[in-house]
Design a protein around this motif. Structure first.
Motif, PDB file in Angstrom:
ATOM      1  N   LEU A 151      66.853  19.009  16.523  1.00 47.14           N
ATOM      2  CA  LEU A 151      68.438  20.194  16.943  1.00 47.14           C
ATOM      3  C   LEU A 151      68.890  20.558  15.970  1.00 47.14           C
ATOM      4  O   LEU A 151      69.448  19.606  15.380  1.00 47.14           O
ATOM      5  CB  LEU A 151      69.230  18.834  18.169  1.00 47.14           C
ATOM      6  N   VAL A 152      68.623  21.719  15.819  1.00 47.57           N
ATOM      7  CA  VAL A 152      69.676  22.672  14.827  1.00 47.57           C
ATOM      8  C   VAL A 152      70.981  23.450  15.207  1.00 47.57           C
ATOM      9  O   VAL A 152      71.444  24.178  16.520  1.00 47.57           O
ATOM     10  CB  VAL A 152      68.911  24.062  13.974  1.00 47.57           C
ATOM     11  N   THR A 196      69.697  25.447  18.403  1.00 54.65           N
ATOM     12  CA  THR A 196      68.453  26.002  19.182  1.00 54.65           C
ATOM     13  C   THR A 196      67.135  24.242  18.559  1.00 54.65           C
ATOM     14  O   THR A 196      68.059  23.702  17.909  1.00 54.65           O
ATOM     15  CB  THR A 196      67.870  26.845  17.820  1.00 54.65           C
ATOM     16  N   ASP A 197      66.051  24.977  19.370  1.00 56.59           N
ATOM     17  CA  ASP A 197      65.503  23.293  19.124  1.00 56.59           C
ATOM     18  C   ASP A 197      64.605  24.079  18.410  1.00 56.59           C
ATOM     19  O   ASP A 197      63.533  24.821  19.026  1.00 56.59           O
ATOM     20  CB  ASP A 197      64.968  22.886  20.498  1.00 56.59           C
ATOM     21  N   VAL A 198      64.043  23.544  17.577  1.00 57.12           N
ATOM     22  CA  VAL A 198      62.543  24.008  16.832  1.00 57.12           C
ATOM     23  C   VAL A 198      61.813  23.055  16.773  1.00 57.12           C
ATOM     24  O   VAL A 198      61.797  21.460  16.531  1.00 57.12           O
ATOM     25  CB  VAL A 198      63.127  24.095  15.213  1.00 57.12           C
ATOM     26  N   ASN A 199      60.463  23.462  17.607  1.00 59.60           N
ATOM     27  CA  ASN A 199      59.261  22.195  17.257  1.00 59.60           C
ATOM     28  C   ASN A 199      58.346  22.496  16.409  1.00 59.60           C
ATOM     29  O   ASN A 199      58.054  23.573  16.317  1.00 59.60           O
ATOM     30  CB  ASN A 199      58.896  22.923  18.975  1.00 59.60           C
ATOM     31  N   ALA A 200      58.853  21.204  15.952  1.00 57.34           N
ATOM     32  CA  ALA A 200      57.620  21.387  14.347  1.00 57.34           C
ATOM     33  C   ALA A 200      56.012  21.364  14.330  1.00 57.34           C
ATOM     34  O   ALA A 200      55.195  21.742  13.939  1.00 57.34           O
ATOM     35  CB  ALA A 200      58.062  20.824  13.340  1.00 57.34           C
ATOM     36  N   ASN A 202      69.677  36.583  10.094  1.00 57.53           N
ATOM     37  CA  ASN A 202      68.330  36.110   9.789  1.00 57.53           C
ATOM     38  C   ASN A 202      68.526  34.349  10.208  1.00 57.53           C
ATOM     39  O   ASN A 202      67.621  34.027  10.802  1.00 57.53           O
ATOM     40  CB  ASN A 202      68.139  36.815   8.317  1.00 57.53           C
ATOM     41  N   HIS A 203      68.859  34.080   9.684  1.00 56.21           N
ATOM     42  CA  HIS A 203      68.730  32.135   9.893  1.00 56.21           C
ATOM     43  C   HIS A 203      68.431  32.370  11.359  1.00 56.21           C
ATOM     44  O   HIS A 203      68.003  31.241  11.713  1.00 56.21           O
ATOM     45  CB  HIS A 203      69.888  31.754   8.479  1.00 56.21           C
ATOM     46  N   ASP A 204      70.625  32.404  11.966  1.00 56.30           N
ATOM     47  CA  ASP A 204      70.166  32.285  13.313  1.00 56.30           C
ATOM     48  C   ASP A 204      69.205  32.490  13.884  1.00 56.30           C
ATOM     49  O   ASP A 204      69.099  31.849  14.890  1.00 56.30           O
ATOM     50  CB  ASP A 204      71.994  32.621  13.778  1.00 56.30           C
ATOM     51  N   ASN A 205      69.529  34.093  14.016  1.00 57.21           N
ATOM     52  CA  ASN A 205      68.270  34.895  14.767  1.00 57.21           C
ATOM     53  C   ASN A 205      66.900  34.002  14.890  1.00 57.21           C
ATOM     54  O   ASN A 205      66.003  33.775  15.642  1.00 57.21           O
ATOM     55  CB  ASN A 205      68.005  35.872  14.390  1.00 57.21           C
ATOM     56  N   VAL A 209      61.789  29.869  14.429  1.00 63.52           N
ATOM     57  CA  VAL A 209      61.455  29.310  13.292  1.00 63.52           C
ATOM     58  C   VAL A 209      61.742  28.619  12.759  1.00 63.52           C
ATOM     59  O   VAL A 209      62.901  28.964  12.506  1.00 63.52           O
ATOM     60  CB  VAL A 209      61.042  30.836  12.473  1.00 63.52           C
ATOM     61  N   ALA A 210      60.797  27.582  11.800  1.00 65.63           N
ATOM     62  CA  ALA A 210      61.608  26.704  10.643  1.00 65.63           C
ATOM     63  C   ALA A 210      62.293  27.372   9.029  1.00 65.63           C
ATOM     64  O   ALA A 210      61.506  28.220   9.231  1.00 65.63           O
ATOM     65  CB  ALA A 210      60.311  25.673  10.438  1.00 65.63           C
ATOM     66  N   VAL A 211      63.354  26.693   9.001  1.00 68.25           N
ATOM     67  CA  VAL A 211      63.897  28.157   8.459  1.00 68.25           C
ATOM     68  C   VAL A 211      64.655  27.722   7.307  1.00 68.25           C
ATOM     69  O   VAL A 211      65.242  26.179   7.794  1.00 68.25           O
ATOM     70  CB  VAL A 211      64.736  29.060   9.033  1.00 68.25           C
TER      71      VAL A 211
END
Length: 259
Positions: free
Chosen positions: A7-8, A23-27, A96-99, A105-107
């Motif tokens: 959870l970001v 945002t949910d980043v699913n690695a 760019n980071h937030d979008n 995307v893992a950022v």
């Protein structure tokens, strides 16, 4: 494959907004690359195609990006330029980071080092402009020579390079809880031995396999092209491969994501 969700919480203080973006980043949900190249290179048996987890690095010069399209095309990770020296902020970093994060995307963020300012000052500038956000990739210290800079073309001796880089890495590690990676080009690698740095390496090699150019130095990320073409990104973009399988990526991301 076990799924790891992060959870970001993205706080947009750098651009004057205070609302958190969730945002949910699913690695674990990596996608194979569907990229092309404006100037392709044949790497032979050690091709980056042998690696299954790919991503990009970029800055304001890539202009507006469709991150959802990029994710669908196999951009699994992205490092975005945040800062340079002690007073330059990439104007596209926050967007760019937030979008990218919203697209899954893992950022992470990278800093371009300036050889005419103290490392501690540059580290403070990075921290000032890059919030500590759970789920982000570890920061990156970009080490290159700057022969075309209008203000600084210094090439410090070996001892100074290592000392200043270590100062920067140590300060960021204390703040973000993760030690940054070190990005290096072949030129600076040959001129100054960077192996004494306690860090994972991200190495640039766009003409030959990375193992040949860096004499089998252990590496985590390989930048294999500066002329990549990716859906959702206009023009050329840097392409990178992660050294490992999708399962390795999931494990590494789980260990190295900022908390």
């Amino acid at each position: 494959m076990r799924r790891a969700f992060f959870l970001v919480l993205v706080f947009l203080t750098a651009c004057g907004r205070s609302e958190p973006v969730r945002t949910d980043v699913n690695a674990s949900q990596t996608r194979p690359p569907q990229f092309s190249d404006a100037d392709p290179v044949e790497f032979g048996s050690q091709s980056p195609r042998n690696f299954r987890v790919h991503g990009v690095d970029l800055s304001k010069y890539q202009a507006t990006i469709d991150w959802n399209a990029a994710k669908r095309a196999g951009v699994n990770f992205a490092w975005i330029k945040a800062t340079e020296g002690g007073d330059l902020l990439d104007v596209a970093f926050a967007a760019n980071h937030d979008n990218a994060a919203r697209a899954g995307v893992a950022v992470g963020a990278y800093h371009f080092f300036y050889w005419c300012r103290p490392a501690a000052e540059q580290a403070r500038w990075f921290i000032r402009n890059v919030p500590k956000r759970a789920g982000d990739l570890p920061p990156v210290l970009d080490l290159e020579w700057t022969p075309f800079s209008p203000t600084c073309t210094r090439r410090p001796p070996q001892g100074e390079v290592i000392r200043e880089a270590q100062i920067f890495l140590d300060i960021l590690e204390r703040h973000y809880g993760q030690r940054p990676l070190v990005y290096a080009t072949k030129e600076i690698w040959d001129d100054r031995d960077l192996r004494p740095l306690r860090a994972e390496f991200w190495l640039r090699s766009t003409a030959k396999p990375v193992r040949e150019v860096y004499d089998r130095t252990p590496w985590r990320i390989w930048q294999y092209s500066a002329t990549g073409r990716v859906p959702g990104i206009a023009g050329d973009v840097d392409l990178n491969a992660f050294n490992g399988s999708p399962a390795d990526w999931q494990s590494w991301y789980g260990r190295r994501a900022i908390r």
